[in-house]
Design an enzyme around this catalytic site. Sequence first.
Site, short mmCIF file in Angstrom:
data_model
loop_
_atom_site.label_atom_id
_atom_site.label_comp_id
_atom_site.label_asym_id
_atom_site.label_seq_id
_atom_site.Cartn_x
_atom_site.Cartn_y
_atom_site.Cartn_z
N ASP B 152 14.46 74.50 56.99
CA ASP B 152 13.51 72.96 56.75
C ASP B 152 13.57 72.19 56.16
OD1 ASP B 152 10.62 72.15 57.63
OD2 ASP B 152 9.50 72.56 56.33
N TYR B 154 12.67 67.62 54.94
CA TYR B 154 12.01 67.20 54.46
C TYR B 154 11.84 65.54 54.90
CZ TYR B 154 9.46 66.30 49.67
OH TYR B 154 8.73 66.22 48.88
N HIS B 159 5.28 61.49 54.25
CA HIS B 159 5.11 62.40 53.68
C HIS B 159 5.50 62.79 52.26
CE1 HIS B 159 4.54 67.19 52.86
NE2 HIS B 159 5.49 67.21 53.28
N ARG B 168 3.31 64.17 41.42
CA ARG B 168 3.88 62.92 40.41
C ARG B 168 3.65 62.02 39.78
NH1 ARG B 168 8.11 66.18 42.52
NH2 ARG B 168 8.61 64.08 43.71
N GLU B 226 1.26 72.50 58.23
CA GLU B 226 2.69 71.28 58.18
C GLU B 226 2.61 71.40 59.92
OE1 GLU B 226 5.81 72.13 55.87
OE2 GLU B 226 4.09 70.89 53.90
N GLU B 228 5.22 69.75 62.01
CA GLU B 228 6.56 69.59 61.99
C GLU B 228 7.49 69.98 63.79
OE1 GLU B 228 8.99 71.86 59.41
OE2 GLU B 228 7.34 71.46 58.42
N ASP B 260 4.76 74.81 60.70
CA ASP B 260 4.89 75.95 59.00
C ASP B 260 4.33 76.05 57.97
OD1 ASP B 260 6.68 76.47 56.63
OD2 ASP B 260 7.18 74.10 55.96
N ARG B 264 -0.13 76.78 49.60
CA ARG B 264 0.15 75.85 48.61
C ARG B 264 0.06 76.04 46.86
NH1 ARG B 264 3.11 72.49 51.03
NH2 ARG B 264 1.44 71.44 53.08
N GLN B 267 2.96 78.64 46.11
CA GLN B 267 4.10 77.51 46.11
C GLN B 267 4.50 76.76 44.92
OE1 GLN B 267 4.22 74.88 49.81
NE2 GLN B 267 5.77 73.58 48.99
N TYR B 271 7.74 77.13 43.04
CA TYR B 271 9.18 76.85 43.70
C TYR B 271 9.58 75.69 42.44
CZ TYR B 271 7.40 71.69 42.64
OH TYR B 271 7.63 70.49 42.60
N LYS B 280 6.20 80.14 51.92
CA LYS B 280 6.48 79.72 53.54
C LYS B 280 6.86 80.48 54.35
CE LYS B 280 6.61 74.88 52.60
NZ LYS B 280 5.90 74.21 53.37
N THR B 284 5.46 81.39 60.31
CA THR B 284 6.70 80.11 61.17
C THR B 284 6.35 79.95 62.38
OG1 THR B 284 7.83 79.23 59.29
CG2 THR B 284 7.66 78.60 61.35
N THR B 377 7.41 67.89 57.17
CA THR B 377 5.82 67.40 57.77
C THR B 377 6.32 65.89 58.11
OG1 THR B 377 5.14 69.13 56.10
CG2 THR B 377 3.63 67.68 57.05
N GLU B 391 -2.32 66.24 52.33
CA GLU B 391 -2.54 64.90 52.34
C GLU B 391 -3.38 64.35 52.49
OE1 GLU B 391 1.91 63.31 53.80
OE2 GLU B 391 1.63 65.33 54.65
#
Lengths: 443, 443
Positions: B152, B154, B159, B168, B226, B228, B260, B264, B267, B271, B280, B284, B377, B391
Amino acid sequence: MPEQNPLAPLDPAQPTGPTGPTDPVEPVETVGPSSPLDLAEGDPFGPHNLPYGVFTRPGHGYPERRGGVRLGEFVLDAGAAAAALGSPYVSLLAQPTLNPLLAAGRTAWSDVRRALTAWVTVPAHREVVEPLLHPLSEVTLHLPFEVADYVDFYSSENHARNVGRIFRPDAADSLTPNWKHLPIGYHGRSGTVVVSGTDVVRPCGQRKAPADPAPVFGPSVRLDIEAEVAFVVGVPSGMGTSVALSDFREHVFGLSLLNDWSARDLQAWEYVPLGPFLGKSFATSVSAWITPLEALDAARVAPPERTHPLLPYLDDSAESAADEPGGYDLRISVAINGHVVSRPPFSTMYWTAAQQLAHMTVNGASLRTGDLYASGTVSGPGESERGSLLELTWNGRDPLDLPDGKRTFLEDGDVVTLSAWAPGPGGTKVGLGEVTGRIRPAA
Amino acid sequence: MPEQNPLAPLDPAQPTGPTGPTDPVEPVETVGPSSPLDLAEGDPFGPHNLPYGVFTRPGHGYPERRGGVRLGEFVLDAGAAAAALGSPYVSLLAQPTLNPLLAAGRTAWSDVRRALTAWVTVPAHREVVEPLLHPLSEVTLHLPFEVADYVDFYSSENHARNVGRIFRPDAADSLTPNWKHLPIGYHGRSGTVVVSGTDVVRPCGQRKAPADPAPVFGPSVRLDIEAEVAFVVGVPSGMGTSVALSDFREHVFGLSLLNDWSARDLQAWEYVPLGPFLGKSFATSVSAWITPLEALDAARVAPPERTHPLLPYLDDSAESAADEPGGYDLRISVAINGHVVSRPPFSTMYWTAAQQLAHMTVNGASLRTGDLYASGTVSGPGESERGSLLELTWNGRDPLDLPDGKRTFLEDGDVVTLSAWAPGPGGTKVGLGEVTGRIRPAA
């Protein structure tokens, strides 16, 4: 080539294995000290061990892959033995991979192992079995099963703390906050899991030191090893279900040494925020021999004392109390070009294989026959017990002195070999099949 | 059930597809507007599309899996058609998975597609083909190929920036320093890739909010999607070699929508430092239909302008200059319980599938037939173009108003459906097979 023990001549009245006396038989014609059934006393690949593999004899008219069992420095053509002895296990053993055996389940695993033990120890079988034992020097060993998913854990506290101290020297705790609450793991690339003996091409990729203005491309300059132990799933589980700690041995068939080759420079630049990728995916080497868990009963030990309370699905105090300790006392050696550089003790791993399995499935992820999951780098508390060059050289600061020169990370042509043994029944040693690989220059 | 177009009756003198006139044939007995060969004008699953899948007809005496091709709301039994028409492609199509076709390579892919186009458009074949078209409502669709490794990526800048801003908020840059230099990716669990229509059990696991003193265990309370696009590798590559950008279409067969599913809360706690794992790995979902890249030639577009210089192995300016742009103009829709909540535009993806493939193999990692790699995503710049609830609701702060109530993350019973179309030849639309799944309560 095998070493033979002249002190252990054939004596059909004295079975050498645990199967006990049988009907007296006519003494078979012995072939003297060259019989592969006459192992040196204390051979770590004696009838108490019997790891499984897959072999061909390309120079001897056996181009097809077939299941084998190691005895000393020989491999028994297990499927041919089963057929010759009229065993019902032909369908599990006369196969190009171990997958059918893996899928057969714990009762079958025990039954097959009992039969194999008899075949190599009961004198009545000698005439049939002896010609089916081929010197390892005459066979080619193959990846013994089809790898489904490959997961790598991070379960050595010593390793995780060393890595934390090296890369986050200013952090208050060298462990991340989650480390003592769950066995951290991630998925690796199953398509590049290769059998011991396969050369490893130095990977290329991007790297960027913090002071560099932009990444550069080229062969890895910080190629490393990770000495690990991998567990092989036999019996699948369904999506939406989880595997309890107590069901570990219903699903896991055996274990193997594993070298998780790592390009530290690629890894450092790529791994935030989604984890290791190209720094690991170029190759992962496993032993040609899968040691069944049943051969390692005498090696079971309690894991280190837990310093944090565990959630019920990971709390293994009940299993340990029930004489099912989750640790394994495996004594690993790491050698570079034949020179031992480290002796990592697997008994120091904080998280056990049963906990890893319970965690891996607690979200409902299914298991497939052939799933492979590795412990993460095995590092003991001692400086000479670390399972990676990253730790042994403290990120290159303290080179190792080898007979052929200093090493920080691996050089082209280096041969890395992991080997190990475990305590067996009655003071014996159980040898694990080695994992070896030579570094070839970048393409 | 299929919609039929009464304005397009059977006319054997007027082929409906691009293969042109053929020898006149006797008019076959028409079955009126119910013929599956008479599609509504503009049907996005017309003869210009022809995605591949695998089906059974359990209620109709066809319990064995077989390769199929979608035409409108019907599936053509492609192997049976090949056999009936004396085609040499029986061995690629009359199979329980698409793997043999995937492995056959680009020339074979083109040849098979050309043959299939003729079978469903040339009147001479009508009598043979028509009975081999089965309504989708009468078949069961299966995972169309054996998934080897699943990766997968990114690769949506929108995204990645949204995630950075959410998690962050104080960082100087919402992207990590590596993001514009390489397509970040990681391996996922191929054993839990499931076909569209498979229910998804809400996963359990550990979560810990920053203020919590210790992690708690339970069903995920932040279950997300997600949206994808996944690419399917057909032709393998060897270990120690890499695949150049220009060889993308020699290896990749086609693409598919992919959801996917992501927990959350699991994760977030797990992670660091090795990436997503249980958040995850529980499921899927991919479409039952793989759209061959050849069906999407009219949808190719240049990717967004590159803001940072790329290392040569990722620099696709030459490919774009040579009329081989790496982007695809796929218009995705995300619906919850039938209500569209987002329309992510795949054309906005920063990293292309060719770049992802080049990156994934630049370290010498091999490819296998059935490798699946997903884009990450897909999120466009607009607020209604985001491909995850994370999001769309800004981490739960701004719930969505659905006809059946507000949503931050998914509730039990919710059905999520991804669908998409792309520009086809001559103003047509090429439909992608949908991906749908219903959330079942935790076990």
